[in-house]
Design an enzyme around this catalytic site. Structure first.
Site, PDB file in Angstrom:
ATOM      1  N   ARG A  22     -67.032 -12.369  13.503  1.00 26.60           N
ATOM      2  CA  ARG A  22     -67.417 -11.290  12.584  1.00 26.60           C
ATOM      3  C   ARG A  22     -66.396 -10.139  12.637  1.00 26.60           C
ATOM      4  NH1 ARG A  22     -68.079  -5.993  11.917  1.00 26.60           N
ATOM      5  NH2 ARG A  22     -68.918  -5.851  14.025  1.00 26.60           N
ATOM      6  N   ASP A  23     -66.403  -9.382  13.714  1.00 24.94           N
ATOM      7  CA  ASP A  23     -65.533  -8.211  13.804  1.00 24.94           C
ATOM      8  C   ASP A  23     -64.066  -8.625  13.727  1.00 24.94           C
ATOM      9  OD1 ASP A  23     -64.617  -5.658  14.194  1.00 24.94           O
ATOM     10  OD2 ASP A  23     -65.065  -5.593  16.328  1.00 24.94           O
ATOM     11  N   HIS A 214     -67.715  -1.775  23.785  1.00 24.12           N
ATOM     12  CA  HIS A 214     -66.969  -2.501  22.757  1.00 24.12           C
ATOM     13  C   HIS A 214     -65.600  -1.828  22.663  1.00 24.12           C
ATOM     14  CE1 HIS A 214     -66.735  -4.686  18.754  1.00 24.12           C
ATOM     15  NE2 HIS A 214     -65.767  -3.785  18.618  1.00 24.12           N
ATOM     16  N   HIS A 216     -61.268  -1.671  22.162  1.00 25.86           N
ATOM     17  CA  HIS A 216     -60.094  -2.162  21.431  1.00 25.86           C
ATOM     18  C   HIS A 216     -58.846  -1.914  22.274  1.00 25.86           C
ATOM     19  CE1 HIS A 216     -61.677  -2.493  17.041  1.00 25.86           C
ATOM     20  NE2 HIS A 216     -62.590  -2.839  17.904  1.00 25.86           N
ATOM     21  N   CYS A 247     -56.483  -3.446  13.697  1.00 30.05           N
ATOM     22  CA  CYS A 247     -57.112  -2.134  13.623  1.00 30.05           C
ATOM     23  C   CYS A 247     -56.786  -1.553  12.258  1.00 30.05           C
ATOM     24  CB  CYS A 247     -56.597  -1.203  14.725  1.00 30.05           C
ATOM     25  SG  CYS A 247     -57.300   0.462  14.643  1.00 30.05           S
ATOM     26  N   ASN A 256     -59.450  -5.925  18.714  1.00 24.06           N
ATOM     27  CA  ASN A 256     -60.471  -6.050  19.752  1.00 24.06           C
ATOM     28  C   ASN A 256     -59.865  -6.542  21.063  1.00 24.06           C
ATOM     29  OD1 ASN A 256     -63.116  -5.582  18.294  1.00 24.06           O
ATOM     30  ND2 ASN A 256     -62.213  -7.151  16.985  1.00 24.06           N
TER      31      ASN A 256
HETATM   32 MG    MG Z   1     -64.223  -4.074  17.138  1.00 22.61          MG
END
Ligand code: MG
Length: 307
Positions: A22-23, A214, A216, A247, A256
């Site tokens: 997803r992300d 979460h 990055h 990003c 990520n």
């Molecule tokens: Mg993310």
């Protein structure tokens, strides 16, 4: 011989939430076929990731990469022991997810007012009202809701975000009924000192078991930030296979935190994530063949000197 704070982590369980489908894919330029998305999730399941965010039930007009969300959810092979979750922006998305058979969803709240208004054209308080409805509906349908708090370490428009605001918004999300809040470094500006300070403030009001991180790797600090989280008692971390995602606010930058890099560090610490590294690397190698750039993961790019 291990000793001290790092030695005490040995043998402890860590939960990884895999967000690449997803992300990761949402922030990649390429458009994958439904079959490839399903194959990717199945490879991640085979790696025994305990939680996988599969897709997002968002408007196809806004996020064309996620237009086949229901098909992906229906076609994956569910492994006992893995939770499958999907992002939903509102009640409409929740109902679509529920109809597709999703048993856990995620909602995203911004810590920065400007980010909220520019990103989803809605104030933070308006988002909270929507998520309260989603949580009420989810409870009735026996669906769990996970919360993200985005821009918790910094905002591309406002810059620094006040710790008090992060604590207050985290408590509001939990009050809505989410079971955990992933404190998210959306633009990759967090550093270990900031992580430690924020977690100390959060722990005055929130049990650490309700907090995930979460992170990055935009500025190369993701693993160091995980270490700060581990030492503060956090045991749930999001990561994306291969470091997928980029990003949107820093073109060309790493996205990520890579699950591959994180598992290498956790295994070295003797912590128990349950993830099978060789299978994880197969999943990352598969998705690498579908991208238009090399994997950002340092582990994936490093020469195999051992193992
Ligand atoms: Mg993310």
């Amino acid at each position: 011989m291990d000793s001290g704070a790092l030695g005490r982590l040995r043998g402890q369980a860590v939960t990884l939430v895999e967000v690449a489908p997803r992300d990761g894919l949402q922030n990649e330029a390429v458009q994958l076929s439904t079959a490839d998305k399903v194959a990717f999730v199945d490879l991640l399941s085979a790696a025994h990731l305990p939680a996988i965010e599969v897709t997002a039930f968002v408007s196809a007009a806004w996020v064309p990469q996620m237009a086949d969300a229901a098909d992906v959810v229906r076609q994956i092979t569910r492994r006992p022991g893995t939770r499958y979750t999907a992002l939903v922006p509102n009640l409409k998305g929740f109902e679509r997810a529920l109809a597709a058979g999703v048993t856990e969803v995620a909602v995203v709240l911004a810590a920065s007012e400007t980010f909220s208004r520019r990103n989803i054209n809605q104030s933070i308080d308006a988002s909270l009202a929507v998520y309260r409805e989603v949580c009420d509906r989810a409870r009735a349908a026996d669906v769990r809701v996970r919360g993200y708090l985005s821009t918790a370490f910094g905002c591309p428009y406002e810059g620094p975000v006040a710790v008090d605001a992060v604590v207050a918004r985290t408590m509001q999300l939990l009050d809505c009924g989410v079971f955990e809040v992933a404190i998210s470094d959306t633009i990759g500006v967090a550093h270990p000192g900031q992580v430690a300070r924020l977690l100390e403030s959060l722990q005055a009001s929130v049990a650490i078991e309700r907090i995930a991180l979460h992170l990055h790797d935009t500025r190369g600090t993701a693993l160091a930030n995980v270490m700060a989280g581990l030492l503060a008692g956090v045991r749930t971390f999001d990561a994306a296979a291969g470091g997928l995602g980029g990003c949107p606010y820093a073109p060309g930058a790493a996205g990520n935190l890579a699950t591959d890099d994180l598992v290498f560090m956790l295994d070295g610490l003797g912590m128990d994530s349950g993830v099978v590294p060789a299978r994880l690397h197969e999943a990352s190698a598969f998705i690498a063949t579908r991208l238009d750039h090399p994997l950002p993961s340092r582990y994936a790019r490093a020469p195999r000197l051992i193992g």
